[in-house]
Design an enzyme around this catalytic site. Structure first.
Site: not given
Ligand SMILES: NC(=O)c1ccc[n+]([C@@H]2O[C@H](COP(=O)([O-])OP(=O)(O)OC[C@H]3O[C@@H](n4cnc5c(N)ncnc54)[C@H](OP(=O)(O)O)[C@@H]3O)[C@@H](O)[C@H]2O)c1
Ligand SMILES: *[C@@H]1O[C@H](CO)[C@@H](O)[C@H](O)[C@H]1NC(C)=O
Ligand SMILES: CC(=O)N[C@H]1CO[C@H](CO)[C@@H](O)[C@@H]1O
Length: 323
Positions: A58, A187, A200, A204
Site C-alpha cells: 500500500i 485496518s 494485530y 490497530k
Molecule cells: N494488505 C492488507 O490486506 C491490509 C489491510 C489492512 C491494513 N493494512 C496495513 O497496511 C500497512 C501496509 O501493509 P501492506 O499490506 O502494504 O504490507 P507490506 O507490503 O508487507 O508492507 C509493509 C511495509 O512496512 C515496512 N516495514 C515493516 N517493518 C518495518 C520496520 N521495522 N521498519 C520500517 N519499515 C517496516 C515494510 O518495509 P521493509 O520490510 O522494507 O522495512 C513495508 O514497506 C500496514 O500497516 C498494514 O497493517 C494492510
C-alpha cells in the site's frame, strides 16, 4: 400524504439508500462522496509527504499515486533497494526531479534514532506537510496460543514506533505553527474484531484511541485514520504468527474479494486530500460489515451467529475458501 407521513417516508428512503450504498460501495459513503465531488488528489501538489513502509504494498502504491500528482516524497523502510525501485517508478510516472524524492533507509523499531531521521527529512525538504504512518506487520495466529512476546513485538512496531515518530512530528508542527496532517494506515481490523489476528486487532484498535485523543488535544491538526479491508500485497509473507521466531510466509493472491493496492492507494490519497478523520475501504461485504458493526452492534451479533467465524476468516483470507 400528511406532513408526518411524508417525513416518515423520507426517513425510510434515506435508510434504504444508505443500506444499498453499504452493499454496493468499496468505501464508506463519505469517502465515496469526496471521491466524486471533493478535493481531488491534485490539491496535494507541491506538498511534502513522508510515507513509512514505502518499499512495498500500500505504501509503494500510495507513493506512485501521489507522485503522479506532483507530491514531493520521503520514502522510508528497511529495504533500501526496494525503496529505490519505488523511487524510479515514481519518477517514471511523474515530472518530479530526483531531488523531490528522498529515499530514507530506516527501521521504525529504532525509536532512539527517530529524531535523527526526522531532522534529515526536514533538512532535505525544509518542511514535512503530511506524515503517513504506514509501516506495519499483520498476524495470523490463534488467540489462545499467542506468546505475550508477540503481543509486545506487534505493539512495538504497529503502535509504539508510530506514536514516537508522530510525537516528534506534532512538536515540530506546533513549534513552527503550521497546518500539520498525520495519517495512519489502520485496518478494518482497527474498527472491529476479526479471527486469527488477536494482537494485530488489539494494536490497530489502540491506534484509534491514541489518535482520537491527539485530535481532541490539537483540534487544528488534521488526523486521518485510513482502514483498508483485505488488499493484495505481500503482507502475509511477513505476518507475525503466535511465536516470535519466523514469519507466516503466506501469499495474498489477487481475488475479487481483495482490493488491489492501487485502488486502496487511490482511496487513501483521496481521504488524505480531503482531510477525512476516519475512512474505510474494501470490496463487498467489508463496508456492509463495518457499517452494521459500528451503527448496529446488536445486528452484528445476530449476523455473526448466522455467518459463523469461518465465514469471517474466509472474507479475510479468500484463498482459504478453496475457490
Ligand atoms: N494488505 C492488507 O490486506 C491490509 C489491510 C489492512 C491494513 N493494512 C496495513 O497496511 C500497512 C501496509 O501493509 P501492506 O499490506 O502494504 O504490507 P507490506 O507490503 O508487507 O508492507 C509493509 C511495509 O512496512 C515496512 N516495514 C515493516 N517493518 C518495518 C520496520 N521495522 N521498519 C520500517 N519499515 C517496516 C515494510 O518495509 P521493509 O520490510 O522494507 O522495512 C513495508 O514497506 C500496514 O500497516 C498494514 O497493517 C494492510
Ligand atoms: C485541518 O486543518 C486546518 C488547519 O489547521 C483546520 O482549519 C481544519 O479544521 C482541519 N480539518 C479537519 C477536518 O480537522
Ligand atoms: C522509547 C523511545 O525510545 N523513545 C524515543 C522517541 O523519540 C524521542 C525523540 O523525541 C527519543 O529521544 C526517544 O528515545
Amino acid at each position: 400524504m400528511g406532513f408526518f407521513e411524508l417525513l416518515g417516508f423520507i426517513v425510510f428512503i434515506y435508510f434504504i439508500v444508505n443500506i444499498v450504498l453499504w452493499l454496493c460501495l468499496d468505501s464508506d459513503i463519505e469517502l465515496f462522496i469526496k471521491e466524486k465531488f471533493g478535493q481531488p488528489i491534485d490539491s496535494l501538489r507541491g506538498k511534502v509527504v513522508w510515507i513509512t513502509g514505502a518499499s512495498s504494498g500500500i505504501g509503494k502504491s500510495l507513493a506512485i499515486v501521489l507522485a503522479r500528482h506532483g507530491v514531493k516524497l520521503c520514502l522510508s523502510a528497511r529495504r533500501e533497494d526496494e525503496l529505490e525501485i519505488t523511487k524510479q517508478q515514481c519518477l517514471a510516472e511523474s515530472s518530479l526531479k530526483p531531488s523531490d524524492i528522498l529515499v530514507l533507509k530506516m527501521d521504525m523499531l529504532q525509536n532512539d534514532k527517530h529524531e535523527d531521521y526526522f531532522n534529515r527529512v526536514v533538512q532535505h525538504f525544509g518542511r514535512i506537510d503530511v506524515l503517513v504512518n504506514n509501516a506495519g506487520r499483520s498476524q495470523r495466529a490463534l488467540w489462545q496460543n499467542i506468546d505475550l512476546q508477540v503481543d509486545r513485538a506487534l505493539f512495538e512496531l504497529d503502535v509504539f514506533s508510530v506514536v514516537n515518530l508522530t510525537r516528534i512530528y506534532v512538536k515540530y508542527v506546533e513549534k513552527n505553527s503550521f497546518e500539520g496532517h498525520v495519517v495512519v494506515t489502520s485496518s478494518g481490523a482497527g474498527l472491529i474484531g476479526v479471527p486469527n489476528s488477536g494482537s494485530y486487532v488489539g494494536a490497530k484498535h489502540a491506534l484509534h484511541g491514541y489518535f482520537d485523543s491527539l485530535k481532541l488535544e490539537m483540534p487544528k491538526l488534521n488526523v486521518t485514520l485510513f482502514c483498508p479491508g483485505p488488499t493484495t500485497t505481500d503482507f502475509l509473507k511477513t505476518s507475525f504468527t503466535h511465536k516470535l521466531e519466523g514469519e507466516y510466509g503466506g501469499t495474498a493472491e489477487s481475488s475479487s474479494k481483495r482490493m488491489t493496492s492501487e485502488r486502496c492507494a487511490f482511496l487513501m490519497a483521496t481521504s488524505i486530500a480531503n482531510k477525512l478523520h476516519t475512512s474505510f475501504a474494501g470490496p463487498f461485504p467489508i463496508p456492509f460489515l463495518l457499517y452494521v458493526s459500528l451503527y448496529c452492534p446488536n445486528v452484528r451479533l445476530v449476523l455473526l451467529k448466522l455467518l459463523g467465524t469461518g465465514a469471517l476468516t474466509k472474507i479475510r483470507d479468500p484463498e482459504k475458501s478453496g475457490k
